[in-house]
Motif scaffolding. Structure first.
Motif, PDB file in Angstrom:
ATOM      1  N   ASN A  81       0.821  -1.215   0.000  1.00  0.00           N
ATOM      2  CA  ASN A  81       0.000   0.000   0.000  1.00  0.00           C
ATOM      3  C   ASN A  81       0.851   1.259   0.000  1.00  0.00           C
ATOM      4  N   ASP A 123       3.831   1.610  -1.286  1.00  0.00           N
ATOM      5  CA  ASP A 123       4.338   1.809  -2.651  1.00  0.00           C
ATOM      6  C   ASP A 123       3.259   2.426  -3.538  1.00  0.00           C
ATOM      7  N   ASN A 124       2.043   1.892  -3.406  1.00  0.00           N
ATOM      8  CA  ASN A 124       0.935   2.401  -4.226  1.00  0.00           C
ATOM      9  C   ASN A 124       0.624   3.853  -3.895  1.00  0.00           C
ATOM     10  N   ARG A 134       3.112   6.078  -5.381  1.00  0.00           N
ATOM     11  CA  ARG A 134       2.913   6.187  -6.829  1.00  0.00           C
ATOM     12  C   ARG A 134       1.717   7.093  -7.141  1.00  0.00           C
TER      13      ARG A 134
END
Lengths: 218, 238
Positions: free
Chosen positions: B197, B199-200, B203
């Motif tokens: 999560n 990382d997401n 991004r």
């Protein structure tokens, strides 16, 4: 071939006697008159193959794109939040690409549209839609006789997919009134529902065409 | 003679143990009675050795030999034996106390870990809520159900950034609990989820793209005006 059951009787030319079973013959004749070998929607547009559509055009070769052709090509090329890639990524539509070998021959899309009462926001119903579909300039009119042309086979594949899913009672199309393709859609079972003013205030009018989804059961 | 010096060493050690300033005094200080009693026994032992309390600390000045009778030696041995036994008892009691303290410490840590586990789950839940809110808002703007609002846009984006900023310390705390096995393996899969999560979220934040109205009219919500409601209802009634 649920589509064929929706075709007007005039499209089927049966020579069988009244007492003999007729449906198969009628269907066969109808298939030959509209399309054969529908192209199933299988390859989704994504970040990896987006480069394939970056230079997409669907106007006639060496001619300027018409307004309705620009709608189709600009939507698929748009990398921004109002275009096809974003719509697919956000789950608002499914956009499919069709290839002949390594060449992109066209694309199609399937979506869902919600109808709401403007007064209280109540949902009246939902319909399936084909937002845009187009054949690449290089493949316009290609594929053989009319029923084998890519445009018909792509459209046939999309309609059959909507029938297979049977998610909503109607399938709708928004067509520019000057787009000659409006004469093709009745062959696929579409009829004019109404004329709809674009709600962005750009002054355009859309011809809304509908087709009942025969497999739908409420 | 070795017995004497051994005894002196022992006494010094005991004195050190009961000395409130020595490093182990904190342990013995829990038991004042024991300390008093041992202190008295040391005094008695020192008397037996014909030494004063002050001279007992001056080990280096001790004479090489101390004249002692047989009876004295036996008495010293007995007293020293008693002291040794008492020390063993004390050590045993100390181990029990230590074990209890450790058990209590571990129980409290597990309690804290359970509290952290709930907090961690809530923290992950916030991310899911954030994702859902972002998607719903984007969808409403795309379908033309709600106009684009720059304030909502920047708020949502900042929330992703804030959530992501907190995720690293949260992960570190979670990994501490996992290392010390305080959450019965419940945290391990959640830590994995947090990493994904995080990382997401990073991004989403870095590649943030504001939503816009669909350019395809077919993907916008149809707002049926009052004069067409009946016709629309008929469409769906059939």
């Amino acid at each position: 071939m649920s589509l064929l059951r929706e075709l007007p009787p005039s499209l089927g030319t049966s020579t069988a006697k009244p007492d003999e079973p007729q449906p198969d013959t009628k269907i066969l004749v109808a298939v030959q008159s509209v399309y054969v070998d529908p192209l199933p929607p299988t390859i989704r547009l994504d970040d990896c193959n987006f480069s394939d559509v970056r230079s997409f055009t669907c106007g006639r070769a060496n001619q300027k794109e018409e307004r309705w052709e620009r709608d189709v090509s600009e939507w698929i090329k748009d990398p921004g939040p109002s275009g096809a890639l974003y719509a697919d990524r956000m789950g608002e539509a499914e956009v499919y690409l069709y290839y002949e070998g390594n060449h992109l021959i066209g694309y199609g899309s399937i979506g869902v549209e919600t109808w709401k009462d403007i007064e209280n926001g109540e949902v009246i119903g939902r319909v399936s839609v084909l937002p845009y579909a187009g054949i690449h300039t290089n493949f316009r009119g290609q594929g053989g006789p009319p029923e084998r042309r890519y445009g018909r086979r792509i459209l046939g594949g999309l309609i059959e997919e909507v029938d297979r899913r049977a998610a909503n009672p109607w399938l709708f199309l928004y067509v520019d009134p000057e787009n000659p393709a409006r004469n093709l859609y009745p062959l696929f079972g579409f009829e004019v529902y109404d004329e709809w003013p674009d709600d962005t205030g750009n002054g355009r009018i859309w011809l809304r065409m509908r087709r009942r989804v025969p497999t739908y059961r409420s | 003679m070795s017995l004497v010096f051994g005894g002196l060493y022992l006494l010094q050690t005991v004195a050190k143990i009961i000395d409130p300033l020595s490093e182990k005094s904190t342990i013995k200080a829990h038991d004042d009675n024991n300390r008093k009693r041992i202190g008295e026994e040391i005094s008695a032992a020192l008397t037996l050795l014909h030494l004063t309390a002050s001279s007992s600390l001056e080990v280096t000045n001790m004479p090489a030999t101390i004249p002692l009778g047989q009876a004295d030696r036996e008495k010293i041995d007995r007293e020293l034996d008693q002291i040794r036994k008492q020390m063993r008892v004390d050590e045993s009691e100390f181990s029990d106390v230590q074990a209890k303290e450790q058990a209590e410490y571990r129980r409290k840590m597990k309690e804290k870990a359970q509290h952290f586990l709930r907090l961690f789950e809530e923290y992950l839940g916030v991310y899911d809520l954030l994702l859902a809110a972002n998607k719903a808002w984007r969808s409403r703007v795309f379908r033309g159900e709600e106009p684009f609002d720059l304030k909502v846009d920047s708020t949502l984006r900042n929330l992703f950034a804030v959530w992501n900023t907190l995720s690293d310390p949260m992960r570190q705390r979670a990994e501490y609990h996992v290392r010390h096995n305080l959450c019965d393996d419940k945290l391990t899969p959640l830590v994995g989820k947090l990493v994904v999560n995080s990382d997401n979220a990073r991004r989403v934040y870095l590649t943030w793209e504001s939503p816009a109205l669909s350019s395809s009219p077919a993907l916008r919500t149809v707002k049926v005006p009052k004069d067409q409601i009946t016709k629309a209802r008929e469409l769906f009634a059939k």
